[in-house]
Structures are given as structure tokens and as C-alpha cells.
Design a protein around this motif. Structure first.
Motif, PDB file in Angstrom:
ATOM      1  N   UNK A 167      23.013  16.628   5.888  1.00  0.00           N
ATOM      2  CA  UNK A 167      23.880  17.532   6.659  1.00  0.00           C
ATOM      3  C   UNK A 167      24.477  16.843   7.883  1.00  0.00           C
ATOM      4  N   UNK A 168      24.756  15.566   7.772  1.00  0.00           N
ATOM      5  CA  UNK A 168      25.407  14.842   8.860  1.00  0.00           C
ATOM      6  C   UNK A 168      26.886  15.212   8.878  1.00  0.00           C
ATOM      7  N   UNK A 169      27.390  15.556  10.046  1.00  0.00           N
ATOM      8  CA  UNK A 169      28.780  15.950  10.221  1.00  0.00           C
ATOM      9  C   UNK A 169      29.479  14.958  11.134  1.00  0.00           C
ATOM     10  N   UNK A 170      30.801  14.915  11.028  1.00  0.00           N
ATOM     11  CA  UNK A 170      31.585  14.070  11.933  1.00  0.00           C
ATOM     12  C   UNK A 170      31.327  14.513  13.372  1.00  0.00           C
ATOM     13  N   UNK A 171      31.375  13.561  14.265  1.00  0.00           N
ATOM     14  CA  UNK A 171      31.206  13.827  15.689  1.00  0.00           C
ATOM     15  C   UNK A 171      32.519  13.480  16.374  1.00  0.00           C
ATOM     16  N   UNK A 172      33.006  14.345  17.267  1.00  0.00           N
ATOM     17  CA  UNK A 172      34.275  14.033  17.946  1.00  0.00           C
ATOM     18  C   UNK A 172      34.088  12.935  18.981  1.00  0.00           C
ATOM     19  N   UNK A 173      35.159  12.224  19.231  1.00  0.00           N
ATOM     20  CA  UNK A 173      35.167  11.196  20.266  1.00  0.00           C
ATOM     21  C   UNK A 173      35.349  11.862  21.629  1.00  0.00           C
ATOM     22  N   UNK A 174      34.893  11.180  22.664  1.00  0.00           N
ATOM     23  CA  UNK A 174      35.221  11.609  24.028  1.00  0.00           C
ATOM     24  C   UNK A 174      36.658  11.158  24.243  1.00  0.00           C
ATOM     25  N   UNK A 175      37.560  12.097  24.250  1.00  0.00           N
ATOM     26  CA  UNK A 175      38.988  11.795  24.265  1.00  0.00           C
ATOM     27  C   UNK A 175      39.481  11.483  25.664  1.00  0.00           C
TER      28      UNK A 175
END
Length: 193
Positions: A167-175
Motif C-alpha cells: 500500500x505504498x503511495x506516491x508522496x508529493x514533493x515540497x514544492x
């Protein structure tokens, strides 16, 4: 015939051991990438909390000069509260990105008030915020690199099957917001300093 059966058994055993070894390697690689992301965020989280804690001071200094900028203060206060209440890493990254944009807006608006930015409280606060922002920028680079490697690892074949099982999901970048890019490296000019 027994020797052929023995050789076939050994070949099957080697294939099974190789397959299990490969699967363990993929699993361990994904776990390592996820732990790298968590470690990188833990390093930056301290600074993001420190920045969030500076917001009330910034608001006190700037608010008297800019009472008509109520919406901006509301946005900044809401972004701070959202960061402090965020539970998951994804929520904290999203809240940090919003807080960053709101903070840059306040500094940009403050540039229009020469008497405000020349005050000793604003100068001291600006230096403190700038120092934290520089440290965040350094750690953001490491965090975003860790996230990028993790996001790639969970998307490539055949690792993506293991990532889905875990259940690993994408993680957003610190934009970096457009406002931050515009004001990156810009220092408020303070008369007499």
C-alpha cells in the motif's frame, strides 16, 4: 533416472532460491526508500515547525501596519494551523507548501510598507525567517531527492507489484511556489541596515 531427477530438483531449488532472493531484495529496497523519505522529512519537519512558530510574531509586527490585509492574515493563520494539525507526511507536505506561499505573500506585501520593514522588530524577524528559509531550502533538496527515488521505485516494473501489496503511495514533493521563485534570494531593503 534418479540422477536426472536429482539434477531437475537442484535446478528447481536454485530457481526458487533465486526468485525468493530477488523478492527479498525488491522488498528491502522499497522499505529502504520509504525509510529514507521518512528520515529526510524528519530532518526538515523541525525547521517547518520552527517556521510555523514564527508566524504569530510576524503577524503581530505586520498587522498594525496592514489592517486592511485581513484576508492575507487569515490565509497565513489558516495555513499555519493546517500544518500544525497535519498528521500524515502527505498532509504535512501539502500544508507546508501552502504555508510557504502565504508567508511569501506577507513578505511581498510588507515590501510596500517602508516604515514597517524599517522597524527593528521586522528586521530581526526577517533575519530569523530568512535563516530558517535557507535551512529549509537545503533540507528540501535532500527530501525531494529521497521522495523522487521512492516515487520511481514504487512505479517501476516489477517493483510496483510489491509497492501495491505494501500500500505504498506516491508522496508529493515540497514544492517551490511561483511566488517563492520570484522572491527567492530577494532581501527586503532596510534603510540604515
Amino acid at each position: 533416472m534418479n540422477i536426472e531427477l536429482l539434477i531437475a530438483g537442484i535446478v528447481v531449488l536454485i530457481i526458487v532460491v533465486g526468485l525468493v532472493g530477488w523478492m527479498v531484495g525488491v522488498y528491502n529496497g522499497l522499505v529502504m526508500r520509504r525509510n529514507d523519505v521518512d528520515k529526510a522529512f524528519a530532518n526538515i519537519d523541525v525547521l517547518l515547525k520552527q517556521r510555523a512558530d514564527q508566524i504569530p510574531d510576524l503577524m503581530r509586527v505586520v498587522q498594525t501596519a496592514m489592517n486592511h490585509e485581513h484576508a492575507l492574515f487569515t490565509r497565513l493563520s489558516d495555513a499555519r494551523q493546517q500544518y500544525l494539525n497535519a498528521g500524515s507526511l502527505n498532509d504535512k507536505v501539502d500544508a507546508s507548501n501552502q504555508l510557504n506561499a502565504a508567508l511569501k505573500s506577507v513578505i511581498a506585501v510588507a515590501e510596500g510598507y517602508p516604515t514597517l520593514i524599517s522597524g527593528p522588530n521586522m528586521v530581526e524577524l526577517q533575519h530569523a525567517i530568512s535563516a530558517v528559509e535557507e535551512r529549509i531550502a537545503d533540507r528540501r533538496e535532500f527530501f525531494n531527492e529521497s521522495v523522487n527515488l521512492y516515487n520511481i521505485a514504487i512505479a517501476v516494473f516489477p517493483d510496483l507489484f510489491f509497492a501495491r501489496m505494501l500500500s505504498y503511495q506516491r508522496i508529493p514533493l515540497l514544492a517551490i511556489s511561483a511566488e517563492e521563485t520570484r522572491y527567492e534570494g530577494v532581501k527586503l531593503e532596510v534603510p540604515g541596515v
